[in-house]
Write an enzyme that holds these catalytic residues in place. Structure first.
Site, PDB file in Angstrom:
ATOM      1  N   GLU A 130      39.949  36.358  35.424  1.00  0.00           N
ATOM      2  CA  GLU A 130      40.196  37.795  35.215  1.00  0.00           C
ATOM      3  C   GLU A 130      41.588  38.161  35.784  1.00  0.00           C
ATOM      4  OE1 GLU A 130      37.389  39.912  37.635  1.00  0.00           O
ATOM      5  OE2 GLU A 130      37.808  41.862  36.732  1.00  0.00           O
ATOM      6  N   LYS A 158      36.656  45.080  29.707  1.00  0.00           N
ATOM      7  CA  LYS A 158      35.525  45.012  30.651  1.00  0.00           C
ATOM      8  C   LYS A 158      34.673  46.284  30.608  1.00  0.00           C
ATOM      9  CE  LYS A 158      34.746  43.770  35.535  1.00  0.00           C
ATOM     10  NZ  LYS A 158      35.463  43.369  36.774  1.00  0.00           N
ATOM     11  N   CYS A 175      33.534  39.092  34.745  1.00  0.00           N
ATOM     12  CA  CYS A 175      33.113  39.195  36.149  1.00  0.00           C
ATOM     13  C   CYS A 175      31.858  40.069  36.302  1.00  0.00           C
ATOM     14  CB  CYS A 175      34.296  39.677  36.988  1.00  0.00           C
ATOM     15  SG  CYS A 175      34.155  39.212  38.724  1.00  0.00           S
TER      16      CYS A 175
HETATM   17  C1  ACM Z   1      34.643  41.707  39.791  1.00  0.00           C
HETATM   18  O1  ACM Z   1      34.129  42.277  38.831  1.00  0.00           O
HETATM   19  N1  ACM Z   1      35.932  41.449  39.809  1.00  0.00           N
HETATM   20  C2  ACM Z   1      33.828  41.272  40.926  1.00  0.00           C
END
Ligand code: ACM
Length: 264
Positions: free
Chosen positions: A39, A110, A145
């Site tokens: 990420e 995301k 993530c």
């Molecule tokens: C995250 O979502 N970077 C833990």
């Protein structure tokens, strides 16, 4: 069979040139069919506000993604790269899914924002989707993530036909180790987490990124795992076709047995 690699390293906050050089060097050293990076690996993670994230961001049609697209097409490789993406004045915590055929190249934004990301990024608006490559006979879905904490993320990707779920990450806890094998098993998919290592200290707070990138088979068993604080590249062979029959015995099929009318 296709080969899949995860890349674990420590992106340098604020040094985009160095991070992008590193990404290109790693790609040049690998012959894997699919290469997954962490990420926000072009910029580093710990932005404090929206202005900072916007200043560091790139558009999806920028030179940064364009150069990787050319490499993907030349080398016949698929890349997944987390980056800060700007679009129409907003900035997203995104992952580019770069396919050798540019027409298939896509961006995932995301969905679930973690911790202070809410002060820096807009909530993703792409939703979960799957990209099918005929060249490699694989369907790939992306989550980023903290999306892992919502079983709906991986279930949606699996129901949309993913053989492989990739998860570029900057994980700062250890609890995800409990869930990832379950996400692979309950959906009968391969699951690859490319996590980062190192620390970032911003605004008087330090985040430590926990490494231990991993690739799980569709039976939930770990296929390869990185160490906690080392640069590491994992490479495994996978057979995407093996994920498509969702039966696990003569009478049970994990998709056909679902009872959606009984769920919220
Ligand atoms: C995250 O979502 N970077 C833990």
């Amino acid at each position: 069979m296709i080969t899949l690699s995860t890349v674990q390293f420590a992106p340098i906050f604020g040094d985009k040139d160095a991070n992008i050089l590193k990404i290109h060097e790693v790609i040049d050293s690998l012959h894997s069919n699919i290469i997954i990076f962490p990420e926000l690996c072009t910029t580093g993670y710990f932005f404090l506000n929206n202005d900072e994230a916007l200043a560091a961001s790139d558009q999806f049609d920028s030179d940064v993604i364009g150069a990787l697209q050319r490499k993907s097409t030349q080398r016949h490789q698929i890349y997944v790269i987390g980056f800060a993406e700007s679009d129409e004045g907003k900035v997203y915590n995104s992952a580019a899914l770069i396919m050798p055929n540019p027409a298939l190249t896509s961006v995932y934004r995301k969905t679930h924002l973690f911790y202070k990301e809410r002060f820096c990024f807009s909530e993703g608006n792409t939703g979960f989707f799957v990209v099918k490559s005929d060249e490699f006979d694989i369907s790939i879905g992306v989550m980023i993530c903290y999306d892992w904490r919502f079983p709906e993320s991986s279930r949606t990707l699996a129901l949309k036909g993913a053989d492989l779920i990739v998860c570029p990450s900057n994980l700062v806890t250890d609890v995800w180790h409990i869930a990832m094998p379950a996400r692979a098993l309950e959906n009968k998919v391969y699951l690859a987490v490319a996590n980062r290592i190192g620390t970032e200290n911003r605004g008087g707070e330090e985040l430590q990124f926990k490494g231990e990138s991993g690739i799980w088979g569709y039976n939930g068993k770990i296929m390869a795992k990185s160490g906690v604080d080392e640069e590491s590249i994992l490479t495994v062979e996978i057979d995407p076709a093996l994920t498509r029959n969702k039966k696990f015995n003569e009478f049970n099929d994990i998709f056909a047995d679902r009872r959606p009318d009984k769920y919220l």
